[in-house]
Scaffold this active site. Structure first.
Site, PDB file in Angstrom:
ATOM      1  N   THR A 108       6.665 -17.113  17.030  1.00 14.88           N
ATOM      2  CA  THR A 108       7.479 -18.312  16.833  1.00 14.88           C
ATOM      3  C   THR A 108       7.658 -18.669  15.365  1.00 14.88           C
ATOM      4  O   THR A 108       6.765 -18.394  14.538  1.00 14.88           O
ATOM      5  CB  THR A 108       6.810 -19.507  17.539  1.00 14.88           C
ATOM      6  OG1 THR A 108       7.448 -20.716  17.117  1.00 14.88           O
ATOM      7  CG2 THR A 108       5.331 -19.635  17.190  1.00 14.88           C
ATOM      8  N   TYR A 157       0.202 -25.131  18.432  1.00 18.55           N
ATOM      9  CA  TYR A 157       1.077 -24.094  18.995  1.00 18.55           C
ATOM     10  C   TYR A 157       1.283 -22.977  17.975  1.00 18.55           C
ATOM     11  O   TYR A 157       1.053 -21.796  18.264  1.00 18.55           O
ATOM     12  CB  TYR A 157       2.420 -24.710  19.402  1.00 18.55           C
ATOM     13  CG  TYR A 157       3.457 -23.689  19.781  1.00 18.55           C
ATOM     14  CD1 TYR A 157       3.204 -22.754  20.776  1.00 18.55           C
ATOM     15  CD2 TYR A 157       4.694 -23.634  19.123  1.00 18.55           C
ATOM     16  CE1 TYR A 157       4.153 -21.794  21.117  1.00 18.55           C
ATOM     17  CE2 TYR A 157       5.644 -22.684  19.455  1.00 18.55           C
ATOM     18  CZ  TYR A 157       5.366 -21.767  20.446  1.00 18.55           C
ATOM     19  OH  TYR A 157       6.300 -20.816  20.777  1.00 18.55           O
TER      20      TYR A 157
END
Ligand code: UDP
Length: 332
Positions: free
Chosen positions: A118, A142
């Protein structure tokens, strides 16, 4: 070499598009998904095995049965503010479970891995667009859970015959151009999905989280990529690994940044619906601006995006949400 591919998280939004493309290209696909956010009906090709990556014994059985030539690993939790509230879930599910998967790859001799990473690994970058060499300084669990997984994959590859492609996804939107699959989650937290819900009156308004960022209009800037182009990046990565390509990290974005206000304006213009917009405080863990330099993936994989403009992404998401609504209402 078999052409059996394992896709973890293949019943999810992005995974189901990759599975469809793999199926169309003639691969034998096995999907391993706990269906916590994915749906069996989104898996258009291959076999769906419902299971959790935490269950390493089950995972071993699946590996033993199929002789995979490559693994595409997407199964993960992916909502930034959620990760701030539930960090242990993110480190367990995203990081620890990646180790389980690598253990199975190790024991069963699977040496090709494509990993879903990501843009959140870059945190709040000093300069945009970011290249793959921009320092990785994630600002939320995250991003950290994914960056740790990247490091584990790299360390394991160094010690083994594994070759990997790590794809750092920017902000994904859109749906299957033929309208068969798209975003299905019950709870829309991402911007385009949330704004579509406002268009369709599933929610009363769209909240803008943060209007005081150091960006031209004060709202967060992101690089939006169509899910179909992202799926192509996986197919291209797989072909690259099959042709003995060496391990790589690639950004997956278009290099264009759009603010939340710009996205909202385009959704209103394209849908013709003027929904209410409310300014809210920043969300936990959100960076101001992240856009991709995508030169490397274009050069090394010859990746050729086909849907690289925001209006196409929004129109595609809206068309999918409309078709879901019509199905729910029993209209063909
Ligand atoms: N955002 C927003 N309202 C929403 C959802 C998102 O203002 O209902 C903003 C969010 O704060 C960020 C941008 O839209 O600046 C993209 O957020 P999203 O959750 O879509 O993806 P992320 O970049 O967090 O992975």
């Amino acid at each position: 070499m078999s052409n059996n591919i394992l896709v973890t998280g293949g019943a999810g939004y992005i995974g189901s598009h990759i599975v469809r493309r793999l199926g169309e290209a003639g691969y034998n696909v096995t999907v391993y998904d706990n269906c916590s956010t994915g749906f069996a009906h989104s898996v258009l090709y291959g076999e769906l095995i419902i299971g959790d990556l935490a269950d390493i014994h089950h995972l071993y059985q699946v590996f033993a049965k199929h002789q995979f030539s490559a693994v595409i690993h997407l199964a993960a939790r992916l909502v930034v503010p959620d990760s701030v509230m539930y960090p242990l879930d993110y480190y367990t599910n995203n990081t620890y479970n990646t180790i389980n998967l690598l253990r199975c790859c190790s024991v069963m001799g699977v040496n090709q891995l494509i990993f879903s990473s990501t843009a959140a690994v870059y945190g709040n970058p000093q300069e945009n667009p970011v290249t793959e060499n921009t320092p990785t300084l994630p600002i939320n669990p995250y991003g950290r859970s994914k960056l740790m997984s990247e490091a584990i994959i790299q360390d394991y590859a160094y010690a083994s015959r594994l070759r990997y492609v790590i794809l750092r996804y920017f902000n994904v939107g859109g749906a299957d151009p033929a309208g068969r699959i798209g975003q299905n989650s019950h709870y829309a937290s991402h911007l385009i999905a949330s704004a579509c819900n406002a268009v369709l009156k599933r929610q009363p308004e769209l909240k803008i989280f943060g209007t005081d960022f150091p960006t031209p209009d004060g709202t967060g800037v992101r690089d939006y990529i169509h899910v179909e182009d992202l799926a192509s990046a996986h197919i291209d990565s797989l072909c690259y690994l099959e042709q003995d390509g060496e391990s790589q990290i690639f950004n997956c974005g278009y290099g264009e940044g759009y603010s939340v206000r710009q996205v909202v304006e385009r959704i209103k213009a394209i849908s013709g619906v003027d929904f209410p917009v409310i300014n809210e405080a920043r969300r936990l863990g959100d960076p101001a601006c992240v856009t991709a330099c995508a030169q490397k993936i274009k050069q090394v994989l010859n990746w050729q995006p086909k849907y690289n403009n925001l209006d196409d992404i929004i129109s595609s998401s809206l068309a999918w949400e409309m078709s879901k609504l019509n199905r729910d209402n029993g209209v063909n």
